[in-house]
Design a protein around this motif. Sequence first.
Motif, PDB file in Angstrom:
ATOM      1  N   SER A  53      52.602  10.107  -4.132  1.00 18.12           N
ATOM      2  CA  SER A  53      52.210  10.150  -2.721  1.00 18.12           C
ATOM      3  C   SER A  53      53.344   9.808  -1.767  1.00 18.12           C
ATOM      4  CB  SER A  53      51.051   9.173  -2.480  1.00 18.12           C
ATOM      5  OG  SER A  53      51.492   7.824  -2.598  1.00 18.12           O
ATOM      6  N   GLY A  54      54.346   9.061  -2.254  1.00 22.13           N
ATOM      7  CA  GLY A  54      55.407   8.603  -1.368  1.00 22.13           C
ATOM      8  C   GLY A  54      54.977   7.436  -0.501  1.00 22.13           C
ATOM      9  N   ARG A  55      53.797   6.870  -0.789  1.00 19.38           N
ATOM     10  CA  ARG A  55      53.285   5.725  -0.028  1.00 19.38           C
ATOM     11  C   ARG A  55      53.132   4.514  -0.948  1.00 19.38           C
ATOM     12  NH1 ARG A  55      49.578   9.837   1.261  1.00 19.38           N
ATOM     13  NH2 ARG A  55      48.030   8.796  -0.082  1.00 19.38           N
ATOM     14  N   THR A  56      53.061   3.344  -0.361  1.00 15.04           N
ATOM     15  CA  THR A  56      52.729   2.152  -1.120  1.00 15.04           C
ATOM     16  C   THR A  56      51.258   2.217  -1.487  1.00 15.04           C
ATOM     17  OG1 THR A  56      54.412   0.825  -0.007  1.00 15.04           O
ATOM     18  CG2 THR A  56      52.626  -0.375  -1.071  1.00 15.04           C
ATOM     19  N   GLU A  57      50.956   2.009  -2.762  1.00 14.47           N
ATOM     20  CA  GLU A  57      49.577   2.106  -3.256  1.00 14.47           C
ATOM     21  C   GLU A  57      49.079   0.734  -3.718  1.00 14.47           C
ATOM     22  OE1 GLU A  57      47.697   4.757  -3.205  1.00 14.47           O
ATOM     23  OE2 GLU A  57      49.151   6.370  -2.782  1.00 14.47           O
ATOM     24  N   THR A  58      47.800   0.471  -3.477  1.00 16.20           N
ATOM     25  CA  THR A  58      47.220  -0.804  -3.894  1.00 16.20           C
ATOM     26  C   THR A  58      46.942  -0.773  -5.402  1.00 16.20           C
ATOM     27  OG1 THR A  58      45.007   0.001  -3.364  1.00 16.20           O
ATOM     28  CG2 THR A  58      46.161  -1.262  -1.668  1.00 16.20           C
ATOM     29  N   VAL A  59      46.929  -1.962  -5.991  1.00 19.15           N
ATOM     30  CA  VAL A  59      46.649  -2.111  -7.409  1.00 19.15           C
ATOM     31  C   VAL A  59      45.149  -2.378  -7.552  1.00 19.15           C
ATOM     32  CG1 VAL A  59      47.129  -3.464  -9.480  1.00 19.15           C
ATOM     33  CG2 VAL A  59      48.953  -3.007  -7.843  1.00 19.15           C
ATOM     34  N   ASP A  60      44.474  -1.500  -8.282  1.00 17.32           N
ATOM     35  CA  ASP A  60      43.013  -1.526  -8.328  1.00 17.32           C
ATOM     36  C   ASP A  60      42.466  -2.302  -9.535  1.00 17.32           C
ATOM     37  OD1 ASP A  60      42.960   0.034  -6.053  1.00 17.32           O
ATOM     38  OD2 ASP A  60      42.963   1.893  -7.175  1.00 17.32           O
ATOM     39  N   SER A  61      43.098  -3.417  -9.878  1.00 16.06           N
ATOM     40  CA  SER A  61      42.665  -4.168 -11.049  1.00 16.06           C
ATOM     41  C   SER A  61      41.300  -4.807 -10.864  1.00 16.06           C
ATOM     42  CB  SER A  61      43.689  -5.241 -11.411  1.00 16.06           C
ATOM     43  OG  SER A  61      43.929  -6.094 -10.314  1.00 16.06           O
ATOM     44  N   ALA A  62      40.834  -4.933  -9.618  1.00 10.70           N
ATOM     45  CA  ALA A  62      39.528  -5.541  -9.372  1.00 10.70           C
ATOM     46  C   ALA A  62      38.368  -4.693  -9.876  1.00 10.70           C
ATOM     47  CB  ALA A  62      39.345  -5.822  -7.885  1.00 10.70           C
ATOM     48  N   VAL A  63      38.646  -3.436 -10.245  1.00  7.93           N
ATOM     49  CA  VAL A  63      37.599  -2.545 -10.748  1.00  7.93           C
ATOM     50  C   VAL A  63      36.986  -3.131 -12.012  1.00  7.93           C
ATOM     51  CG1 VAL A  63      37.164  -0.279 -11.764  1.00  7.93           C
ATOM     52  CG2 VAL A  63      38.609  -0.481  -9.745  1.00  7.93           C
ATOM     53  N   TRP A  64      37.811  -3.724 -12.872  1.00  2.27           N
ATOM     54  CA  TRP A  64      37.330  -4.261 -14.136  1.00  2.27           C
ATOM     55  C   TRP A  64      36.598  -5.562 -13.878  1.00  2.27           C
ATOM     56  CZ3 TRP A  64      35.854  -3.017 -18.628  1.00  2.27           C
ATOM     57  CH2 TRP A  64      35.731  -3.950 -19.661  1.00  2.27           C
ATOM     58  N   GLY A  65      35.522  -5.767 -14.617  1.00  4.64           N
ATOM     59  CA  GLY A  65      34.745  -7.004 -14.472  1.00  4.64           C
ATOM     60  C   GLY A  65      33.560  -6.857 -13.548  1.00  4.64           C
TER      61      GLY A  65
END
Length: 374
Positions: free
Chosen positions: A361-373
């Motif tokens: 994307s060329g953009r800063t992307e968030t880390v989606d680790s909160a999906v688990w749990g």
Amino acid sequence: MKTLKAVMIGTAHVHVLEICKYVSECPDMELAGVADTPPLRASDLEGDKPYSRRWNLDYVRRYGVRVYPDWVEMLRALRPDLAFITTENQMHVEAFRACAELGVAAVIEKPMACDYAQALEIARIARRTGAEVFVNWPIAWRPWLYQMKEVLDSGRMGRLIKLRHMAGQTGPVGPGAVHRGTDGHRAEEMTSAEKAKMWWYQKDCGGGAFLDMCCYGSMMSAWLCPEPCQAVAAMQGCFVHDWSDIADNGMMLLRFPGAAAVVEGTWTTPGAAILPGPEIFCRSGVISCERRGDEVVVKLTDLYGNTEYLAPQAADAGRKNIACAFSQYRLNGREMPEMTRLDLNLRVMAIVDAGLRAARSGRTETVDSAVWGG
């Protein structure tokens, strides 16, 4: 004492050679069978030079192990204590699912998956079936890394500010490439057309340096940083292997609440030119490491430039290699190293996934680790 029965699923990954050697040297484990999986691309069977899947399988035969024509039938016939999955990255979910349905514990060769969605699927399978799954990182068996972490955790050098990690070599079959478990056997010269047939150089099989090498720094960051990664900026490029659709270099900038990490992965640099561990920048100095012949020593540098080299630590049987670690775990109740465990590797894959998305994307992307749990 019981001898654990292990099998190898897949010979596509060169680390099959290293793991077979470790199993053969582990007194509590026997290698009962090996079977390759059908290649995702038929062309991957055409090569026979060192580190091709066919060459890997022939090399493994020297251990006297029985070679099965069908990997699923091998699992059903042997019902092993442990299956090592050394397939193409894209095959990890399918291979683990088959193990889990039979109640067989599995060790997946790093990286855990091609993206976070696949990693979550592996975790869901493990949760649903109760099957154990671990991830093997070759660097998990390097004692100086644990010594570096002990210094960091002690607070002696102050709070972590930044981490820098570079991993790589000239590619899995690149000039001078040598893989463990082969007594120093070097890769032979290959044409671009020959390499292009291998899964390593095919994006849809999970190939490329970004996934293969940036995962190391992502894991090291997750392991060393006490807080979860928040966001990733990244870029990738193909500067040498321009006949393929993969990246041969990748760079990631990781943002943590109180620190940052710079992660690089390359298939265009000789491994001997790369540090054997991370550089850990803290408020009161830097923790790094240096090669000294066949040894690696940990180096501490304070804010005034004063240096101290730490004496190497004694060998730990539970951290000798993945075969010994699992044997200690299953037979003696010792914990598996954190680097190998599911929860950490989900965090790692969330970081890698954000990096892959950011590079596209060329953009800063968030880390989606909160999906688990959830």
